[in-house]
Design a protein around this motif. Structure first.
Motif, PDB file in Angstrom:
ATOM      1  N   ASP A 242       0.796  -1.222  -0.097  1.00  0.00           N
ATOM      2  CA  ASP A 242      -0.065   0.088   0.115  1.00  0.00           C
ATOM      3  C   ASP A 242       0.953   1.237   0.114  1.00  0.00           C
ATOM      4  O   ASP A 242       0.294   2.350   0.071  1.00  0.00           O
ATOM      5  N   MET A 243       2.173   1.263  -0.089  1.00  0.00           N
ATOM      6  CA  MET A 243       3.003   2.339  -0.120  1.00  0.00           C
ATOM      7  C   MET A 243       3.203   3.075  -1.512  1.00  0.00           C
ATOM      8  O   MET A 243       3.132   2.339  -2.435  1.00  0.00           O
ATOM      9  N   ASN A 280      -0.338  -8.751   2.167  1.00  0.00           N
ATOM     10  CA  ASN A 280      -1.538  -9.395   1.987  1.00  0.00           C
ATOM     11  C   ASN A 280      -1.620  -9.572   0.555  1.00  0.00           C
ATOM     12  O   ASN A 280      -2.673 -10.181   0.088  1.00  0.00           O
ATOM     13  N   LYS A 281      -1.064  -8.658  -0.232  1.00  0.00           N
ATOM     14  CA  LYS A 281      -1.140  -8.655  -1.792  1.00  0.00           C
ATOM     15  C   LYS A 281      -0.477  -9.571  -2.656  1.00  0.00           C
ATOM     16  O   LYS A 281       0.837  -9.868  -2.018  1.00  0.00           O
ATOM     17  N   GLU A 286       0.818  -6.359  -8.472  1.00  0.00           N
ATOM     18  CA  GLU A 286       0.888  -4.946  -8.269  1.00  0.00           C
ATOM     19  C   GLU A 286       1.744  -4.478  -9.469  1.00  0.00           C
ATOM     20  O   GLU A 286       1.621  -3.266  -9.869  1.00  0.00           O
ATOM     21  N   ILE A 287       3.091  -5.145  -9.513  1.00  0.00           N
ATOM     22  CA  ILE A 287       3.951  -4.848 -10.436  1.00  0.00           C
ATOM     23  C   ILE A 287       3.228  -4.737 -11.871  1.00  0.00           C
ATOM     24  O   ILE A 287       3.560  -3.905 -12.588  1.00  0.00           O
ATOM     25  N   LYS A 291       1.701  -0.432  -9.943  1.00  0.00           N
ATOM     26  CA  LYS A 291       1.540  -0.088  -8.624  1.00  0.00           C
ATOM     27  C   LYS A 291       2.678  -0.398  -7.578  1.00  0.00           C
ATOM     28  O   LYS A 291       2.533   0.141  -6.704  1.00  0.00           O
ATOM     29  N   PHE A 292       3.436  -1.226  -8.185  1.00  0.00           N
ATOM     30  CA  PHE A 292       4.820  -1.481  -7.361  1.00  0.00           C
ATOM     31  C   PHE A 292       6.017  -1.604  -8.143  1.00  0.00           C
ATOM     32  O   PHE A 292       5.979  -2.166  -9.106  1.00  0.00           O
TER      33      PHE A 292
END
Length: 387
Positions: A242-243, A280-281, A286-287, A291-292
């Motif tokens: 979430d960062m 927990n993701k 996300e990558i 998003k990450f």
């Protein structure tokens, strides 16, 4: 008062010390040589040991070496009529609490003994506190999935390798992080936890890296961030998925160079921090959605530890029930409850979507609402929130 062992080959000195110390309400035992002293020391607990350096057969330094090697916190005060500065320094290096020359100054002797006792009490208190902390964060379970996690912790903890801990909500990711720290060489240094999901994105950089006075409207004074607070120890970045991307870039730099800079400052600050992260993701998803940062993922995931869901280790439920029963009853000041085999089987039949966190809440609810013996009927009635 204290229990003291006096070791001296001269009977007059032994008896004099015994009279003086017993007058001060201490309990005193005597030994005239090193062999007798070690026999007593190995079977008794002492608060302080007074040991002469010059004795026949086994001298005081040999006695000191033997005593220091035992798991006993009794401070050893060396005494000698033939000592010098080098002897005193050598004794202290070997682990003696202090060195006092003969003829003994009574006031100094009594003050030294009092200080030694206070030190021993402090060491004992610290050990008890550590045991209580460890008990609070005990990892319960003997199933194969949890055994693998414990084995991984034992292998990885002594290193400084970064660890990415994955698993569902409530599985115990923080517990794994704490044990990695407790079993590391940094255990006596800070363990600093940051919940990345709970901090607004506009404040996460300040939280992690600190800020200078005037860096933004509410920055009324300089503030150290979590990385600086954890210097020498461990920082745990929980819910790192979430960062924000901006904060991820700064964390990446901290990992690459062991350098941070506070918000509003160009000054680089060197930090020595072990980084543990949890999510927990699926960070790979996300990558894929940009998003990450992939480079940050690879920096964080030197070691991957996956914490199993409770549904994947239901054979641990009896042990978990016993653990939380003891813990919760102690917290509530209640007598221990008993859980019938039928109750345990009913607990095993539940789909634990909230994992250990949900399980603990249910056990607390059963303890409060159930009778002295918790039955399967109680579990059916109270295992889910009442409408």
């Amino acid at each position: 008062m204290a229990k003291i062992l006096v070791i001296d080959d001269q009977r007059s000195i032994r008896n004099t010390l015994k009279d003086i110390l017993e007058y001060e309400k201490h309990t005193v035992e005597l030994a005239e040589n090193g062999e007798d002293a070690l026999e007593l020391y190995n079977v008794n607990k002492y608060d302080v040991v007074l040991c002469d350096i010059k004795m026949p057969n086994m001298d005081g330094m040999e006695v000191l070496d033997n005593m220091i090697s035992h798991d006993n916190d009794a401070p050893v005060i060396m005494i000698s009529g033939h000592g010098n500065i080098d002897t005193a320094v050598d004794a202290i290096k070997k682990g003696a609490y202090d060195f006092i020359e003969k003829p003994l100054d009574l006031n100094r002797l009594l003050v030294t003994i009092r200080n030694a006792i206070e030190k021993k009490d402090l060491v004992t208190e610290t050990k008890v506190l550590k045991r209580k902390v460890s008990k609070t964060y005990e990892m319960i379970g003997e199933s194969e999935p949890i055994a693998k996690v414990k084995e991984m912790i034992d292998k990885v903890a002594p290193t400084d390798a970064r660890v990415l801990i994955t698993g569902g909500n409530g599985t115990g990711k923080e517990l794994v992080a704490r044990w990695l720290h407790e079993k590391s060489n940094r255990a006596d240094k800070p363990f600093v936890e940051v919940n990345c999901a709970a901090i607004p994105s506009e404040l996460i950089e300040s939280e992690l890296f600190g800020h200078e006075k005037g860096a933004f409207t509410s920055a009324h004074k300089q503030r150290k961030g979590k990385f600086e607070q954890a210097n020498g120890g461990t920082i745990f970045l929980d819910e790192i998925g979430d960062m924000s991307l901006t904060a991820q870039a700064k964390v990446l730099r901290a990992l690459q160079e062991n350098i941070i800079s506070r918000v509003g400052s160009d000054k680089d600050i060197k930090v020595d921090v072990r980084v543990l992260a949890a999510t927990n993701k699926s960070l790979k998803d996300e990558i894929a959605e940009s998003k990450f940062r992939e480079d940050l993922y690879h920096r964080l995931s030197v070691i991957l530890i996956h914490v199993p869901a409770l549904n994947d280790r239901k054979e641990d439920i009896p042990l978990l029930t016993e653990h939380f029963n003891n813990l919760i009853c102690a917290e509530l000041g209640m007598s221990l409850k008993t859980f019938t085999d039928e109750a345990l089987n009913e607990l095993k039949a539940i789909n634990w979507t909230g994992n250990i966190r949900e399980f603990r809440n249910v056990i607390e609810r059963l303890i409060i609402l159930g009778q002295e013996s918790i039955t399967d009927a109680d579990v059916k009635s109270y295992a889910r929130p009442m409408a």
